[in-house]
Scaffold this motif. Structure first.
Motif, mmCIF file in Angstrom:
data_model
loop_
_atom_site.group_PDB
_atom_site.id
_atom_site.type_symbol
_atom_site.label_atom_id
_atom_site.label_comp_id
_atom_site.label_asym_id
_atom_site.label_seq_id
_atom_site.Cartn_x
_atom_site.Cartn_y
_atom_site.Cartn_z
ATOM 1 N N GLU A 205 0.850 -1.181 0.000
ATOM 2 C CA GLU A 205 0.000 0.000 0.000
ATOM 3 C C GLU A 205 0.885 1.229 0.000
ATOM 4 N N GLY A 206 0.433 2.278 -0.661
ATOM 5 C CA GLY A 206 1.224 3.489 -0.680
ATOM 6 C C GLY A 206 0.390 4.661 -1.139
ATOM 7 N N CYS A 207 0.972 5.845 -1.035
ATOM 8 C CA CYS A 207 0.297 7.033 -1.523
ATOM 9 C C CYS A 207 1.337 8.000 -2.067
ATOM 10 N N VAL A 208 0.904 8.919 -2.882
ATOM 11 C CA VAL A 208 1.790 9.913 -3.455
ATOM 12 C C VAL A 208 1.373 11.271 -2.914
ATOM 13 N N PRO A 209 2.183 11.875 -2.021
ATOM 14 C CA PRO A 209 1.836 13.184 -1.474
ATOM 15 C C PRO A 209 2.145 14.310 -2.458
ATOM 16 N N GLN A 210 1.386 15.373 -2.373
ATOM 17 C CA GLN A 210 1.611 16.536 -3.230
ATOM 18 C C GLN A 210 1.466 17.793 -2.388
ATOM 19 N N GLY A 211 2.441 18.651 -2.457
ATOM 20 C CA GLY A 211 2.356 19.917 -1.745
ATOM 21 C C GLY A 211 2.303 19.744 -0.243
ATOM 22 N N ALA A 212 1.465 20.516 0.398
ATOM 23 C CA ALA A 212 1.378 20.544 1.862
ATOM 24 C C ALA A 212 0.540 19.396 2.397
ATOM 25 N N GLY A 213 1.025 18.183 2.238
ATOM 26 C CA GLY A 213 0.353 17.037 2.808
ATOM 27 C C GLY A 213 -0.848 16.529 2.038
ATOM 28 N N GLN A 214 -1.113 17.055 0.854
ATOM 29 C CA GLN A 214 -2.236 16.563 0.051
ATOM 30 C C GLN A 214 -1.865 15.221 -0.571
ATOM 31 N N VAL A 215 -2.801 14.312 -0.594
ATOM 32 C CA VAL A 215 -2.576 13.019 -1.221
ATOM 33 C C VAL A 215 -3.197 13.038 -2.610
ATOM 34 N N VAL A 216 -2.388 12.720 -3.625
ATOM 35 C CA VAL A 216 -2.867 12.693 -5.005
ATOM 36 C C VAL A 216 -3.661 11.415 -5.259
ATOM 37 N N PHE A 217 -3.103 10.267 -4.851
ATOM 38 C CA PHE A 217 -3.831 9.008 -4.975
ATOM 39 C C PHE A 217 -3.278 7.997 -3.991
ATOM 40 N N VAL A 218 -4.084 7.001 -3.697
ATOM 41 C CA VAL A 218 -3.670 5.865 -2.873
ATOM 42 C C VAL A 218 -3.789 4.641 -3.755
ATOM 43 N N SER A 219 -2.724 3.847 -3.796
ATOM 44 C CA SER A 219 -2.705 2.670 -4.653
ATOM 45 C C SER A 219 -2.427 1.435 -3.812
ATOM 46 N N THR A 220 -3.201 0.392 -4.030
ATOM 47 C CA THR A 220 -2.998 -0.880 -3.345
ATOM 48 C C THR A 220 -2.734 -1.945 -4.395
ATOM 49 N N VAL A 221 -1.676 -2.706 -4.206
ATOM 50 C CA VAL A 221 -1.267 -3.749 -5.141
ATOM 51 C C VAL A 221 -1.367 -5.087 -4.419
ATOM 52 N N CYS A 222 -1.948 -6.093 -5.087
ATOM 53 C CA CYS A 222 -2.096 -7.401 -4.458
ATOM 54 C C CYS A 222 -1.934 -8.491 -5.504
ATOM 55 N N ARG A 223 -1.827 -9.733 -5.049
ATOM 56 C CA ARG A 223 -1.528 -10.810 -5.980
ATOM 57 C C ARG A 223 -2.352 -12.065 -5.715
ATOM 58 N N SER A 224 -3.651 -11.977 -5.944
ATOM 59 C CA SER A 224 -4.512 -13.161 -5.951
ATOM 60 C C SER A 224 -5.749 -12.798 -6.787
ATOM 61 N N ASP A 225 -6.398 -13.789 -7.309
ATOM 62 C CA ASP A 225 -7.546 -13.541 -8.182
ATOM 63 C C ASP A 225 -8.592 -12.655 -7.521
ATOM 64 N N GLY A 226 -8.940 -11.566 -8.187
ATOM 65 C CA GLY A 226 -9.997 -10.679 -7.722
ATOM 66 C C GLY A 226 -9.673 -9.890 -6.460
ATOM 67 N N CYS A 227 -8.411 -9.825 -6.079
ATOM 68 C CA CYS A 227 -8.053 -9.174 -4.811
ATOM 69 C C CYS A 227 -8.231 -7.657 -4.844
ATOM 70 N N ASN A 228 -8.404 -7.049 -6.023
ATOM 71 C CA ASN A 228 -8.641 -5.603 -6.073
ATOM 72 C C ASN A 228 -10.128 -5.277 -6.111
ATOM 73 N N GLY A 229 -10.924 -6.189 -5.594
ATOM 74 C CA GLY A 229 -12.369 -6.009 -5.523
ATOM 75 C C GLY A 229 -12.802 -5.393 -4.206
ATOM 76 N N SER A 230 -13.900 -5.868 -3.666
ATOM 77 C CA SER A 230 -14.489 -5.252 -2.487
ATOM 78 C C SER A 230 -13.734 -5.533 -1.194
ATOM 79 N N LYS A 231 -12.913 -6.558 -1.145
ATOM 80 C CA LYS A 231 -12.246 -6.914 0.101
ATOM 81 C C LYS A 231 -10.953 -6.159 0.327
ATOM 82 N N ILE A 232 -10.554 -5.312 -0.603
ATOM 83 C CA ILE A 232 -9.268 -4.621 -0.482
ATOM 84 C C ILE A 232 -9.379 -3.377 0.375
#
Length: 106
Positions: free
Chosen positions: A79-106
């Motif tokens: 899990e990670g995020c990319v900060p921008q400027g004064a503590g603003q988060v541009v996006f949060v990205s979660t990477v996983c490795r099992s079938d359908g893991c980027n669905g509702s349980k993430i």
């Protein structure tokens, strides 16, 4: 005949070594409202990742949610995020490795 037998045995060995590709949800909430949260894991959005040894990704930003697959190397869950400027988060990205893991349980 002997060559044919060796070819058949080699083909069978290759088939056993081949790893099934991971299945990930692929969608963008800007184009398909079913992609946003809460997510109900629609089967028609679950696709086989065309990248060998791929990972599933869920990216959340102010523009919405994207679910996809990637070939980037990483831990089984990262899990990670990319900060921008004064503590603003541009996006949060979660990477996983099992079938359908980027669905509702993430």
């Amino acid at each position: 005949m002997r060559r044919l037998l060796l070819l058949a045995l080699f083909s069978a060995a290759v088939a056993v070594v081949t790893v099934d590709a991971i299945k990930c949800y692929v969608c963008n909430s800007a184009e398909d409202p079913r992609c946003g949260d809460p997510f109900s894991d629609p089967e028609d959005l679950l696709v086989t990742c065309p990248i060998e040894d791929g990972f599933c990704v869920k990216k959340s930003s102010k523009d919405g949610i994207q679910r996809s697959c990637t070939g980037s190397e990483g831990e089984s869950t990262l899990e990670g995020c990319v900060p921008q400027g004064a503590g603003q988060v541009v996006f949060v990205s979660t990477v996983c490795r099992s079938d359908g893991c980027n669905g509702s349980k993430i």
